[in-house]
Design a protein around this motif. Structure first.
Motif, PDB file in Angstrom:
ATOM      1  N   UNK A  86      44.692  52.156  29.922  1.00  0.00           N
ATOM      2  CA  UNK A  86      43.839  51.741  31.061  1.00  0.00           C
ATOM      3  C   UNK A  86      42.298  52.022  30.502  1.00  0.00           C
ATOM      4  N   UNK A  87      41.572  50.785  30.310  1.00  0.00           N
ATOM      5  CA  UNK A  87      40.342  50.867  29.918  1.00  0.00           C
ATOM      6  C   UNK A  87      39.459  50.416  31.398  1.00  0.00           C
ATOM      7  N   UNK A  88      38.469  51.777  31.585  1.00  0.00           N
ATOM      8  CA  UNK A  88      37.714  51.745  33.085  1.00  0.00           C
ATOM      9  C   UNK A  88      36.446  51.081  32.743  1.00  0.00           C
ATOM     10  N   UNK A  89      36.261  49.917  33.468  1.00  0.00           N
ATOM     11  CA  UNK A  89      35.215  49.344  33.664  1.00  0.00           C
ATOM     12  C   UNK A  89      34.519  49.772  34.865  1.00  0.00           C
ATOM     13  N   UNK A  90      33.431  50.446  34.856  1.00  0.00           N
ATOM     14  CA  UNK A  90      32.636  50.736  36.017  1.00  0.00           C
ATOM     15  C   UNK A  90      31.809  49.782  36.733  1.00  0.00           C
ATOM     16  N   UNK A 107      26.239  50.633  37.950  1.00  0.00           N
ATOM     17  CA  UNK A 107      26.515  50.720  36.483  1.00  0.00           C
ATOM     18  C   UNK A 107      26.805  49.655  35.443  1.00  0.00           C
ATOM     19  N   UNK A 108      28.056  48.928  35.996  1.00  0.00           N
ATOM     20  CA  UNK A 108      28.308  47.705  35.211  1.00  0.00           C
ATOM     21  C   UNK A 108      28.545  47.919  33.679  1.00  0.00           C
ATOM     22  N   UNK A 109      29.437  48.853  33.593  1.00  0.00           N
ATOM     23  CA  UNK A 109      29.641  49.194  32.230  1.00  0.00           C
ATOM     24  C   UNK A 109      31.139  49.594  31.894  1.00  0.00           C
ATOM     25  N   UNK A 110      31.720  49.364  30.565  1.00  0.00           N
ATOM     26  CA  UNK A 110      32.931  50.047  30.299  1.00  0.00           C
ATOM     27  C   UNK A 110      32.705  51.411  29.646  1.00  0.00           C
ATOM     28  N   UNK A 111      33.097  52.261  30.485  1.00  0.00           N
ATOM     29  CA  UNK A 111      32.667  53.727  30.435  1.00  0.00           C
ATOM     30  C   UNK A 111      33.887  54.745  29.684  1.00  0.00           C
ATOM     31  N   UNK A 112      35.116  54.177  29.458  1.00  0.00           N
ATOM     32  CA  UNK A 112      36.074  55.111  29.044  1.00  0.00           C
ATOM     33  C   UNK A 112      37.514  54.342  29.369  1.00  0.00           C
ATOM     34  N   UNK A 113      38.518  55.401  29.112  1.00  0.00           N
ATOM     35  CA  UNK A 113      39.842  54.895  29.168  1.00  0.00           C
ATOM     36  C   UNK A 113      40.738  56.376  29.714  1.00  0.00           C
ATOM     37  N   UNK A 114      41.829  55.886  30.048  1.00  0.00           N
ATOM     38  CA  UNK A 114      42.858  56.892  30.399  1.00  0.00           C
ATOM     39  C   UNK A 114      44.278  56.317  29.798  1.00  0.00           C
ATOM     40  N   UNK A 115      45.375  57.275  29.715  1.00  0.00           N
ATOM     41  CA  UNK A 115      46.532  57.010  29.170  1.00  0.00           C
ATOM     42  C   UNK A 115      47.454  57.178  30.623  1.00  0.00           C
ATOM     43  N   UNK A 116      48.523  56.119  30.662  1.00  0.00           N
ATOM     44  CA  UNK A 116      49.051  56.267  31.945  1.00  0.00           C
ATOM     45  C   UNK A 116      50.522  57.201  31.885  1.00  0.00           C
ATOM     46  N   UNK A 144      33.688  57.192  26.696  1.00  0.00           N
ATOM     47  CA  UNK A 144      33.107  56.294  25.697  1.00  0.00           C
ATOM     48  C   UNK A 144      31.506  56.435  25.898  1.00  0.00           C
ATOM     49  N   UNK A 145      30.989  56.270  24.515  1.00  0.00           N
ATOM     50  CA  UNK A 145      29.538  55.775  24.834  1.00  0.00           C
ATOM     51  C   UNK A 145      29.503  54.615  25.856  1.00  0.00           C
ATOM     52  N   UNK A 146      28.295  54.353  26.550  1.00  0.00           N
ATOM     53  CA  UNK A 146      28.201  53.576  27.685  1.00  0.00           C
ATOM     54  C   UNK A 146      28.258  52.142  26.807  1.00  0.00           C
ATOM     55  N   UNK A 147      29.213  51.138  27.270  1.00  0.00           N
ATOM     56  CA  UNK A 147      29.138  49.577  26.902  1.00  0.00           C
ATOM     57  C   UNK A 147      28.905  48.763  27.970  1.00  0.00           C
ATOM     58  N   UNK A 148      27.463  48.398  28.237  1.00  0.00           N
ATOM     59  CA  UNK A 148      27.058  47.482  29.270  1.00  0.00           C
ATOM     60  C   UNK A 148      27.748  46.502  29.260  1.00  0.00           C
ATOM     61  N   UNK A 149      27.856  45.619  30.468  1.00  0.00           N
ATOM     62  CA  UNK A 149      28.494  44.187  30.872  1.00  0.00           C
ATOM     63  C   UNK A 149      27.667  43.077  29.704  1.00  0.00           C
ATOM     64  N   UNK A 150      26.307  43.433  29.470  1.00  0.00           N
ATOM     65  CA  UNK A 150      25.628  42.352  28.472  1.00  0.00           C
ATOM     66  C   UNK A 150      26.051  42.599  27.208  1.00  0.00           C
ATOM     67  N   UNK A 151      26.557  43.817  26.862  1.00  0.00           N
ATOM     68  CA  UNK A 151      26.991  43.878  25.510  1.00  0.00           C
ATOM     69  C   UNK A 151      28.540  43.424  25.634  1.00  0.00           C
TER      70      UNK A 151
END
Length: 114
Positions: free
Chosen positions: A40-44, A48-57, A104-111
């Motif tokens: 699961x990729x976590x978009x916050x 903040x509007x950024x992809x910040x990390x993930x987790x395994x189910x 993750x290192x922060x990945x913004x919505x714009x990016x």
């Protein structure tokens, strides 16, 4: 891991709790198309509007809300009142149990849009 992934939008409060391991179960009203070993990729969400990390189910619960609450209340990161409000009128509630977490290192919505 299985090679399947799902992007979920999660409010900052709950994303922070997942990344700190205080929240071990992500709650959903709609059946997620994932299973054990999926990512699961976590978009916050805002502000903040950024992809910040993930987790395994680890696993996915599908239960009547009152039954799910009994299984996950200690790890859901919400009060009973919040839980009941979120699942009001739903016959089935879903809980995604978090196994491993990556920040993750922060990945913004714009990016992401680029």
């Amino acid at each position: 891991m299985t090679g399947h992934a799902l992007l979920l939008s999660i409010k900052p409060r709950f994303a922070d709790a997942i990344f700190s391991r205080a929240k071990r179960v992500e709650l959903r009203r709609v059946k997620p198309r994932i299973g054990p070993g999926d990512l699961v990729l976590v978009y916050v969400t805002s502000p903040r509007c950024a992809l910040e990390g993930a987790f395994e189910v680890e696993r996915v619960f599908a239960e009547a809300p009152d039954v799910l609450w009994k299984h996950v209340h200690a790890n859901a990161g919400v009060t009973k009142e919040e839980f009941d409000e979120y699942f009001h009128g739903r016959g089935t509630a879903y809980g995604i149990v978090v196994r491993r977490v990556w920040k993750f290192p922060l990945v913004t919505l714009a990016a992401l849009r680029k």
